[in-house]
Design an enzyme around this catalytic site. Sequence first.
Site, mmCIF file in Angstrom:
data_model
loop_
_atom_site.group_PDB
_atom_site.id
_atom_site.type_symbol
_atom_site.label_atom_id
_atom_site.label_comp_id
_atom_site.label_asym_id
_atom_site.label_seq_id
_atom_site.Cartn_x
_atom_site.Cartn_y
_atom_site.Cartn_z
ATOM 1 N N ASP A 249 0.824 -1.208 0.000
ATOM 2 C CA ASP A 249 0.000 0.000 0.000
ATOM 3 C C ASP A 249 0.859 1.260 0.000
ATOM 4 O O ASP A 249 2.055 1.215 0.304
ATOM 5 C CB ASP A 249 -0.888 0.015 1.251
ATOM 6 C CG ASP A 249 -2.067 -0.939 1.139
ATOM 7 O OD1 ASP A 249 -2.364 -1.383 0.013
ATOM 8 O OD2 ASP A 249 -2.681 -1.234 2.179
ATOM 9 N N LYS A 271 -4.137 2.646 -2.361
ATOM 10 C CA LYS A 271 -5.318 3.469 -2.598
ATOM 11 C C LYS A 271 -5.241 4.699 -1.716
ATOM 12 O O LYS A 271 -4.740 4.658 -0.594
ATOM 13 C CB LYS A 271 -6.600 2.693 -2.284
ATOM 14 C CG LYS A 271 -6.789 1.454 -3.126
ATOM 15 C CD LYS A 271 -8.099 0.774 -2.823
ATOM 16 C CE LYS A 271 -8.089 0.091 -1.471
ATOM 17 N NZ LYS A 271 -7.145 -1.031 -1.400
ATOM 18 N N MET A 385 -8.371 8.371 8.971
ATOM 19 C CA MET A 385 -8.801 8.966 7.691
ATOM 20 C C MET A 385 -9.837 10.082 7.913
ATOM 21 O O MET A 385 -10.862 10.140 7.226
ATOM 22 C CB MET A 385 -9.377 7.880 6.763
ATOM 23 C CG MET A 385 -8.362 6.804 6.411
ATOM 24 S SD MET A 385 -9.068 5.382 5.552
ATOM 25 C CE MET A 385 -9.893 4.536 6.916
#
Length: 466
Positions: A249, A271, A385
Amino acid sequence: MRQFPAFFLMDDAHVVIFGDGINAERKARLVAKTNASIRLITDTAPDWAAEYRDRLEMFSSDQAENALFGARFAIVALDGDAEAEAAVALAHAQGVPVNAVDRKHLCDFTVPSILDRGDIVAAVATGGAAPVLAKDIRAKLETLLPERIGDLASLAQRWRPAVKAAIEDETRRRHFWESTLRGAVAEAVHAGDDARAEALMAETLEQFSQSDQTPVGAVHIVGAGPGDPELLTLKAFRLIQQADIVFYDKLVSPEILDMVRRDAERVPVGKSKGEHLVPQDGIHELLIAAAREGKRVVRLKGGDPFIFGRGGEEVDALREAGIEADVVPGITSALGCAASARLPLTHRDHAQSVTFVTGHAQKGGVPDLDWPALARPHQTVVVFMGVGTAGIISEKLREAGLPGDTPVAVIENGTRENEKRAFGQIADLSSVIEARGIKGPALLIIGAVASLPREAQTLIIEKALA
């Protein structure tokens, strides 16, 4: 190379030790770990010799020549220089190599710092130049080598005749050992499940012997932690060193990627908000395809795979495809970032619970969270996030009853060299983030504990000025 490393086979051997003091005792303890018997040259009967009575025979100094006959090697642990030199000369006359304790100029060989894992033995030597450094290197090796790697070597030894008989082609035989000693069989041994390891050996051998196809490989879903390479677990390090291919990642730090085996294939599948280099279903397909090619596969994910890392989805997809999937936890960024900022997530005076939530809404807009529960007092809320929705989070929490002056900390790239920290109040969350230029990846830590690092820093400054 001034030193030539070699290992003596100690079955049916005997070793001669001159002396009866503490150095002789230490060397006897070391030799006793082998299968060799000990012949101790001494004119006294030290108390410690009784510990090895089944392995040790004592000889007087005038019997030394007889004791030396056929010895694998001798160790001189005598205090006096003249006595030590005489013992060395006597051993040399018998053609026996000698180590003289603390007398480098008399030594034919030095005793290295030894790491013992049963059938696996590693030795580190500095030629007597710096024994402490040798011990430090050995200690580092001990942390890297699994405790049961010697058991894995023993299993290989037991199966070697059967493997040689079943697989005639040398190349395929090498592929078999690579598959077993670096794959599921090895993991079973390291986990202490010997019965499963034996069953897997039999199953894998049957597959190799009856088909030209390479057996399906296993996939390890590995947590890379928050970014600091020293926070990587030992098991994670071992697996990325063994992997044939690593899918990683964007949150995996460059320093950790540098630890991946050099000749391993590295595939970025990261991502980020609004940008999916590889869709999640595509990641599943890549993992399945690589495993079916017989590769040792590592899926490397930032933090912990099972905390907002979609590791559960990947495990499900792999198992549905009939592929074994193991998960190696990592230090989640919540723990790593908080520790880096000296910020306790729980505290007897301030927070009796901690809750992890995601600030990312699955379909965009407002995160679907239990705002009244998150607004309760005496807890810490960690938002993953949450930078992009910080304004909404602040608004919803205050609407649910959280006081506007509740402390908040924002930590970007925690544990890394480019880490940023910002502190403020929940009512000013958006402006706090903007003022520090925080873009993410970042954590929001909400609750009274978020004020503790600032209070500690203020106390340090006050003490310095006093």
